[in-house]
Design a protein around this motif. Sequence first.
Motif, PDB file in Angstrom:
ATOM      1  N   LYS A  43      -0.445 -13.604  20.355  1.00  0.00           N
ATOM      2  CA  LYS A  43      -0.068 -14.703  21.251  1.00  0.00           C
ATOM      3  C   LYS A  43       1.422 -14.642  21.571  1.00  0.00           C
ATOM      4  CE  LYS A  43      -0.402 -19.706  21.388  1.00  0.00           C
ATOM      5  NZ  LYS A  43      -0.761 -20.902  20.691  1.00  0.00           N
ATOM      6  N   THR A  44       2.246 -14.445  20.556  1.00  0.00           N
ATOM      7  CA  THR A  44       3.695 -14.337  20.739  1.00  0.00           C
ATOM      8  C   THR A  44       4.047 -13.128  21.590  1.00  0.00           C
ATOM      9  OG1 THR A  44       4.084 -15.433  18.618  1.00  0.00           O
ATOM     10  CG2 THR A  44       5.901 -14.131  19.518  1.00  0.00           C
ATOM     11  N   LYS A  45       3.362 -12.022  21.348  1.00  0.00           N
ATOM     12  CA  LYS A  45       3.597 -10.795  22.124  1.00  0.00           C
ATOM     13  C   LYS A  45       3.342 -11.052  23.608  1.00  0.00           C
ATOM     14  CE  LYS A  45       1.202  -6.538  23.039  1.00  0.00           C
ATOM     15  NZ  LYS A  45       0.046  -5.742  22.699  1.00  0.00           N
ATOM     16  N   TYR A  46       2.216 -11.668  23.933  1.00  0.00           N
ATOM     17  CA  TYR A  46       1.882 -11.942  25.329  1.00  0.00           C
ATOM     18  C   TYR A  46       2.860 -12.921  25.963  1.00  0.00           C
ATOM     19  CZ  TYR A  46      -2.679  -9.618  24.941  1.00  0.00           C
ATOM     20  OH  TYR A  46      -3.679  -8.704  24.783  1.00  0.00           O
ATOM     21  N   GLU A  47       3.211 -13.967  25.230  1.00  0.00           N
ATOM     22  CA  GLU A  47       4.105 -14.988  25.773  1.00  0.00           C
ATOM     23  C   GLU A  47       5.499 -14.442  26.062  1.00  0.00           C
ATOM     24  OE1 GLU A  47       3.853 -18.093  22.860  1.00  0.00           O
ATOM     25  OE2 GLU A  47       1.941 -18.819  23.638  1.00  0.00           O
ATOM     26  N   SER A  48       5.963 -13.514  25.228  1.00  0.00           N
ATOM     27  CA  SER A  48       7.318 -12.989  25.403  1.00  0.00           C
ATOM     28  C   SER A  48       7.387 -11.832  26.393  1.00  0.00           C
ATOM     29  CB  SER A  48       7.886 -12.560  24.055  1.00  0.00           C
ATOM     30  OG  SER A  48       7.128 -11.481  23.524  1.00  0.00           O
ATOM     31  N   ASP A  49       6.262 -11.219  26.710  1.00  0.00           N
ATOM     32  CA  ASP A  49       6.244 -10.077  27.626  1.00  0.00           C
ATOM     33  C   ASP A  49       6.079 -10.566  29.063  1.00  0.00           C
ATOM     34  OD1 ASP A  49       5.908  -7.742  29.032  1.00  0.00           O
ATOM     35  OD2 ASP A  49       4.242  -6.986  27.811  1.00  0.00           O
ATOM     36  N   GLN A  50       7.184 -10.577  29.805  1.00  0.00           N
ATOM     37  CA  GLN A  50       7.165 -11.052  31.189  1.00  0.00           C
ATOM     38  C   GLN A  50       6.330 -10.159  32.101  1.00  0.00           C
ATOM     39  OE1 GLN A  50       8.513 -14.041  32.103  1.00  0.00           O
ATOM     40  NE2 GLN A  50       8.812 -14.222  29.898  1.00  0.00           N
ATOM     41  N   LYS A  68      -2.159 -15.699  32.786  1.00  0.00           N
ATOM     42  CA  LYS A  68      -1.063 -16.669  32.812  1.00  0.00           C
ATOM     43  C   LYS A  68      -1.220 -17.559  34.039  1.00  0.00           C
ATOM     44  CE  LYS A  68       2.289 -14.170  30.062  1.00  0.00           C
ATOM     45  NZ  LYS A  68       3.556 -13.418  30.031  1.00  0.00           N
ATOM     46  N   GLU A  69      -0.903 -18.842  33.864  1.00  0.00           N
ATOM     47  CA  GLU A  69      -1.079 -19.828  34.930  1.00  0.00           C
ATOM     48  C   GLU A  69      -0.288 -19.478  36.179  1.00  0.00           C
ATOM     49  OE1 GLU A  69      -0.584 -23.870  33.611  1.00  0.00           O
ATOM     50  OE2 GLU A  69      -1.771 -23.491  31.815  1.00  0.00           O
ATOM     51  N   ASP A  70       0.853 -18.822  36.030  1.00  0.00           N
ATOM     52  CA  ASP A  70       1.661 -18.452  37.193  1.00  0.00           C
ATOM     53  C   ASP A  70       0.905 -17.527  38.143  1.00  0.00           C
ATOM     54  OD1 ASP A  70       3.694 -19.897  36.044  1.00  0.00           O
ATOM     55  OD2 ASP A  70       4.815 -18.161  35.336  1.00  0.00           O
ATOM     56  N   ASN A  71      -0.122 -16.849  37.631  1.00  0.00           N
ATOM     57  CA  ASN A  71      -0.869 -15.889  38.438  1.00  0.00           C
ATOM     58  C   ASN A  71      -2.140 -16.475  39.050  1.00  0.00           C
ATOM     59  OD1 ASN A  71       1.061 -13.992  37.707  1.00  0.00           O
ATOM     60  ND2 ASN A  71      -0.112 -13.285  35.967  1.00  0.00           N
ATOM     61  N   ASN A  72      -2.465 -17.718  38.726  1.00  0.00           N
ATOM     62  CA  ASN A  72      -3.734 -18.313  39.163  1.00  0.00           C
ATOM     63  C   ASN A  72      -3.941 -18.283  40.673  1.00  0.00           C
ATOM     64  OD1 ASN A  72      -4.356 -18.787  36.523  1.00  0.00           O
ATOM     65  ND2 ASN A  72      -4.094 -20.992  36.605  1.00  0.00           N
ATOM     66  N   GLN A  73      -2.893 -18.584  41.419  1.00  0.00           N
ATOM     67  CA  GLN A  73      -3.010 -18.614  42.876  1.00  0.00           C
ATOM     68  C   GLN A  73      -3.386 -17.226  43.409  1.00  0.00           C
ATOM     69  OE1 GLN A  73       0.608 -19.770  44.805  1.00  0.00           O
ATOM     70  NE2 GLN A  73      -0.218 -19.546  46.850  1.00  0.00           N
TER      71      GLN A  73
END
Length: 190
Positions: A43-50, A68-73
């Motif tokens: 979880k930490t790995k995914y969250e920190s990897d932009q 990631k929610e930023d990609n939902n659109q």
Amino acid sequence: MNNKSIIESILYTSGNDGVDINTFKKVLGIESEEIVKLINELKTKYESDQDSGLLIKKYGNSFYLLSKEDNNQHIAKAMNYASKNPLTPAMMEVLAIIAYNNPCTSTKIEKIRGVDSKNAISKLIALNLVKEAGRDTTPGCPYLYKTTQEFLNLFGIKALSNLPKLKDSDQSLLEETDVDFFNSNRIEEE
């Protein structure tokens, strides 16, 4: 054997079903604490990897590998999700009524909605979002309906007590317009 890699693969292949700790325990043969530690590392790995579009969340009793929610659109545009939503407005109304009145008879649902709701109830049962919960003691012994764990998982709700509070308990659920099942009430367990 790389347990973290195995956890990641299982989460990926589980899709919308998610995976609970007991499944990981059976597969890996290690203790729950170690599994949670490995999941938290991922979880930490995914969250920190932009550069990664993935993340791990826990809803209900299961863990999910999500975008990631930023990609939902962009995902919705690519997958044309808008036309694939299996939940009609009528089904969402019935689902909300059942969730707030768990368990609930079809008569009560129809009284609140003002229209026949049997078709919507049947479709929700087929989608495993609602299930029969026995019979009511009123005349005719109508079926009682309640939401399922799948409902909680789909909407990211830990328990029905986490549903947004209604403004006025005497107000019809149909008049409650600011309840956003999809985003506002997602509660992630740590």
